[in-house]
Design a protein around this motif. Structure first.
Motif, mmCIF file in Angstrom:
data_model
loop_
_atom_site.group_PDB
_atom_site.id
_atom_site.type_symbol
_atom_site.label_atom_id
_atom_site.label_comp_id
_atom_site.label_asym_id
_atom_site.label_seq_id
_atom_site.Cartn_x
_atom_site.Cartn_y
_atom_site.Cartn_z
ATOM 1 N N HIS A 222 -17.178 105.166 41.411
ATOM 2 C CA HIS A 222 -18.091 106.181 41.925
ATOM 3 C C HIS A 222 -17.533 106.824 43.188
ATOM 4 O O HIS A 222 -16.995 106.131 44.049
ATOM 5 N N VAL A 223 -17.686 108.148 43.296
ATOM 6 C CA VAL A 223 -17.298 108.902 44.485
ATOM 7 C C VAL A 223 -18.565 109.503 45.081
ATOM 8 O O VAL A 223 -19.270 110.253 44.407
ATOM 9 N N ARG A 224 -18.830 109.167 46.335
ATOM 10 C CA ARG A 224 -20.031 109.662 47.008
ATOM 11 C C ARG A 224 -19.673 110.800 47.959
ATOM 12 O O ARG A 224 -18.740 110.685 48.748
ATOM 13 N N PHE A 225 -20.420 111.888 47.884
ATOM 14 C CA PHE A 225 -20.350 112.968 48.857
ATOM 15 C C PHE A 225 -21.530 112.760 49.802
ATOM 16 O O PHE A 225 -22.670 112.650 49.360
ATOM 17 N N PHE A 226 -21.242 112.691 51.114
ATOM 18 C CA PHE A 226 -22.308 112.374 52.067
ATOM 19 C C PHE A 226 -22.200 113.228 53.329
ATOM 20 O O PHE A 226 -21.173 113.868 53.582
ATOM 21 N N VAL A 227 -23.253 113.218 54.125
ATOM 22 C CA VAL A 227 -23.325 113.979 55.367
ATOM 23 C C VAL A 227 -22.665 113.195 56.490
ATOM 24 O O VAL A 227 -22.913 112.003 56.654
ATOM 25 N N SER B 130 -17.474 120.871 60.861
ATOM 26 C CA SER B 130 -18.071 122.178 60.609
ATOM 27 C C SER B 130 -18.343 122.345 59.120
ATOM 28 O O SER B 130 -17.687 121.733 58.283
ATOM 29 N N SER B 131 -19.317 123.186 58.853
ATOM 30 C CA SER B 131 -19.723 123.446 57.488
ATOM 31 C C SER B 131 -20.338 124.838 57.433
ATOM 32 O O SER B 131 -21.006 125.243 58.379
ATOM 33 N N PRO B 132 -20.145 125.557 56.349
ATOM 34 C CA PRO B 132 -20.763 126.880 56.246
ATOM 35 C C PRO B 132 -22.271 126.826 56.005
ATOM 36 O O PRO B 132 -22.946 127.837 56.115
ATOM 37 N N GLN C 107 -24.415 123.935 57.296
ATOM 38 C CA GLN C 107 -25.132 123.144 58.297
ATOM 39 C C GLN C 107 -24.294 123.055 59.568
ATOM 40 O O GLN C 107 -23.219 122.456 59.562
ATOM 41 N N ASP C 108 -24.788 123.622 60.649
ATOM 42 C CA ASP C 108 -24.093 123.531 61.932
ATOM 43 C C ASP C 108 -24.066 122.098 62.432
ATOM 44 O O ASP C 108 -25.080 121.398 62.384
ATOM 45 N N GLY C 109 -22.908 121.666 62.921
ATOM 46 C CA GLY C 109 -22.778 120.346 63.525
ATOM 47 C C GLY C 109 -22.620 119.197 62.546
ATOM 48 O O GLY C 109 -22.578 118.041 62.945
ATOM 49 N N PHE C 110 -22.534 119.504 61.260
ATOM 50 C CA PHE C 110 -22.376 118.471 60.236
ATOM 51 C C PHE C 110 -21.265 118.880 59.281
ATOM 52 O O PHE C 110 -20.922 120.050 59.164
ATOM 53 N N SER C 111 -20.711 117.905 58.579
ATOM 54 C CA SER C 111 -19.680 118.191 57.580
ATOM 55 C C SER C 111 -19.820 117.221 56.414
ATOM 56 O O SER C 111 -20.626 116.290 56.460
ATOM 57 N N LEU C 112 -19.029 117.457 55.401
ATOM 58 C CA LEU C 112 -19.091 116.654 54.183
ATOM 59 C C LEU C 112 -18.090 115.512 54.248
ATOM 60 O O LEU C 112 -16.930 115.713 54.591
ATOM 61 N N TYR D 241 -28.744 118.202 53.403
ATOM 62 C CA TYR D 241 -27.543 118.875 53.892
ATOM 63 C C TYR D 241 -27.184 120.099 53.045
ATOM 64 O O TYR D 241 -26.737 121.119 53.557
ATOM 65 N N PHE D 242 -27.377 120.010 51.747
ATOM 66 C CA PHE D 242 -26.962 121.054 50.821
ATOM 67 C C PHE D 242 -27.907 122.255 50.805
ATOM 68 O O PHE D 242 -27.540 123.327 50.337
#
Length: 99
Positions: free
Chosen positions: A24-29, A34-36, A38-43, A73-74
């Motif tokens: 399993h591969v998890r995508f998390f906050v 940087s992120s387009p 959410q400011d101040g957060f990334s993947l 986040y998304f």
């Protein structure tokens, strides 16, 4: 919300993270970066077993997923994961989900 993984990106994860069928591969906050969307957060990405997976995509027996606690986040966007030859790694893009 959906996850879209290109074949090239799936191969990169399989090779670089030593993934095999059933993993399993998890995508998390992550706080910071940087992120387009959410400011101040990334993947972030990790090899983890799901606890409360709400979005999944299976490719060749490998499950890519997002947990319930990270869904905010998304912000109604789909996640598109591709591979970049230039970066020799995955790229992440977001598109507003029409549903």
């Amino acid at each position: 919300m959906n996850i879209h993984i290109s074949k090239e990106a799936q191969k990169w994860f399989q090779y670089e993270m030593m993934m095999k069928k059933g993993d399993h591969v998890r995508f998390f906050v992550r706080y910071g970066g940087s992120s387009p969307i959410q400011d101040g957060f990334s993947l972030g990405v990790s090899k983890d077993e799901p606890i409360e997976a709400v979005v999944t995509q299976e490719i060749e027996g490998i499950i890519f997923y997002i947990e319930e606690r990270d869904l905010w986040y998304f912000d109604g966007h789909d996640l598109h994961v591709d591979y970049s030859d230039k970066a020799d790694g995955p790229t992440y893009d977001y598109s507003k989900n029409e549903q």
